[in-house]
Write an enzyme that holds these catalytic residues in place. Structure first.
Site, PDB file in Angstrom:
ATOM      1  CB  ILE A  14      -1.259   0.069   1.116  1.00  0.00           C
ATOM      2  CG1 ILE A  14      -2.085   0.998   0.887  1.00  0.00           C
ATOM      3  CG2 ILE A  14      -0.371   0.160   2.646  1.00  0.00           C
ATOM      4  CD1 ILE A  14      -2.969   0.925  -0.044  1.00  0.00           C
ATOM      5  CB  SER A  36       9.966  -1.462   6.822  1.00  0.00           C
ATOM      6  OG  SER A  36       9.029  -2.332   6.196  1.00  0.00           O
ATOM      7  NE  ARG A  37       8.041  -7.126  10.499  1.00  0.00           N
ATOM      8  CZ  ARG A  37       7.334  -8.230  10.795  1.00  0.00           C
ATOM      9  NH1 ARG A  37       7.822  -9.366  11.690  1.00  0.00           N
ATOM     10  NH2 ARG A  37       6.365  -8.195   9.883  1.00  0.00           N
ATOM     11  CE  LYS A  90      -8.510  -0.014   4.628  1.00  0.00           C
ATOM     12  NZ  LYS A  90      -8.710  -1.565   4.757  1.00  0.00           N
ATOM     13  CG  ASP A 168      -7.956  -5.152   5.647  1.00  0.00           C
ATOM     14  OD1 ASP A 168      -7.398  -4.249   6.402  1.00  0.00           O
ATOM     15  OD2 ASP A 168      -7.813  -5.133   4.086  1.00  0.00           O
TER      16      ASP A 168
END
Length: 307
Positions: A14, A36-37, A90, A168
């Site tokens: 996203i 971020s991992r 969201k 979701d």
């Protein structure tokens, strides 16, 4: 005013599809770091944790949090404590209590918190709201059905507790419904859970308003072929169809409004507005309906599902 120095936490699909292009085309923001991992953004300093990022780049003004909802509260808390404005993808959290706590924390720190609902910014949503405000609504039907194997391949977090499952995408429909229809409350629900999953794959919901307006919503993640993201309202002025996720509006079969999708650019414009104004925008009404569905809904178990 100089650009808002922005960081992103959680560099996934996203972010690449929506956040990065929207930020690049908005002069109010300058992306200066990511955490971020696994994901990184070429040319931007990257870190594996939000703690490391906040410590190494104190000039960050704002943070966009794009990780799964189960992990968002902890990251948002750390960003707010550090005095950063926060953009929440969201849904804004895994629970209503989390979001309430973050809203209070943002207020105490004097920074902005944005609970973003991208589907509310679909191009035809405001036109639908205007149409409905000028007539009497008799009933409404929400059909939000898509193929989870296409949109969320191999994403285990959405099937885990707190991942919301079919809610979701369904919460996108609820974000529109809570914007264009009168206040509603849930009267009944059936949630279908695969035997091997912690979150539902389908939901059938019934709402009504205080004045008795009936609204029926169908969410399903097993749709094949054409995907369905439609809201149909029968009114005194005829049948209104808000189709394709809010991008097209038709009344009595005639297309009355259509425009290119621009949801995430609109979200970042709104985020810049509230940061400059020193306010927050935290509407939890879509998430409240999801919580009500889990509280009131009857559980139906269906055959195991494998993504």
């Amino acid at each position: 005013m100089s650009p808002i120095k922005l960081a992103i936490v959680g560099v996934g699909k996203i972010v690449r599809d929506q956040h990065l292009p929207s930020i690049a085309n908005n002069a109010d923001f300058e992306l200066i770091a990511t955490a971020s991992r696994h994901g990184t953004v070429e040319g931007i300093p990257s870190f594996t944790t939000i703690e490391a990022m906040l410590e190494a780049v104190p000039s960050i003004d704002a943070v966009s949090l794009c990780m799964p909802p189960q992990y968002r509260y902890e990251a948002a808390y750390k960003a707010l404590i550090a005095g950063k404005h926060v953009f929440l993808e969201k849904p804004p959290g895994a629970t209503l209590s989390e979001v309430a706590d973050l809203e209070n924390l943002a207020k105490s720190k004097g920074v902005s918190l944005f609970a973003s609902w991208h589907s509310r910014y679909a191009p035809a949503v405001e036109a639908a709201k205007t149409f409905l405000a000028g007539t009497t609504i008799r009933s409404a039907h929400v059909i939000w059905k898509e193929d989870v194997r296409h949109w969320h391949p191999n994403q285990e977090w959405i099937w885990q507790a707190g991942g919301l499952g079919v809610f979701d995408p369904g919460i996108n429909a609820l974000s529109i419904v809570t914007h264009i229809l009168p206040a509603l409350f849930l009267t009944g629900a059936t949630l279908e859970f695969p035997e091997n999953r912690d979150s539902p794959i389908a939901a059938d919901l019934h709402f009504k308003s205080g004045a008795g307006l009936p609204v029926h919503a169908e969410f399903d993640w097993r749709q094949t072929g054409k995907q369905s993201w439609d809201i149909v309202a029968d009114t005194d002025a005829g049948q209104m169809v808000l189709a394709e996720g809010g991008s097209k509006l038709s009344v009595n079969g005639e297309l009355t409004f259509s425009a290119p999708e621009a949801e995430y650019p609109s979200l970042y414009r709104r985020f810049a507005e509230i940061v400059k104004a020193g306010t927050s925008d935290v509407d939890v009404s879509p998430l409240r309906h999801v919580a009500d569905a889990f509280m009131l809904g009857k559980r139906k178990f269906v055959e195991a599902f494998y993504d």
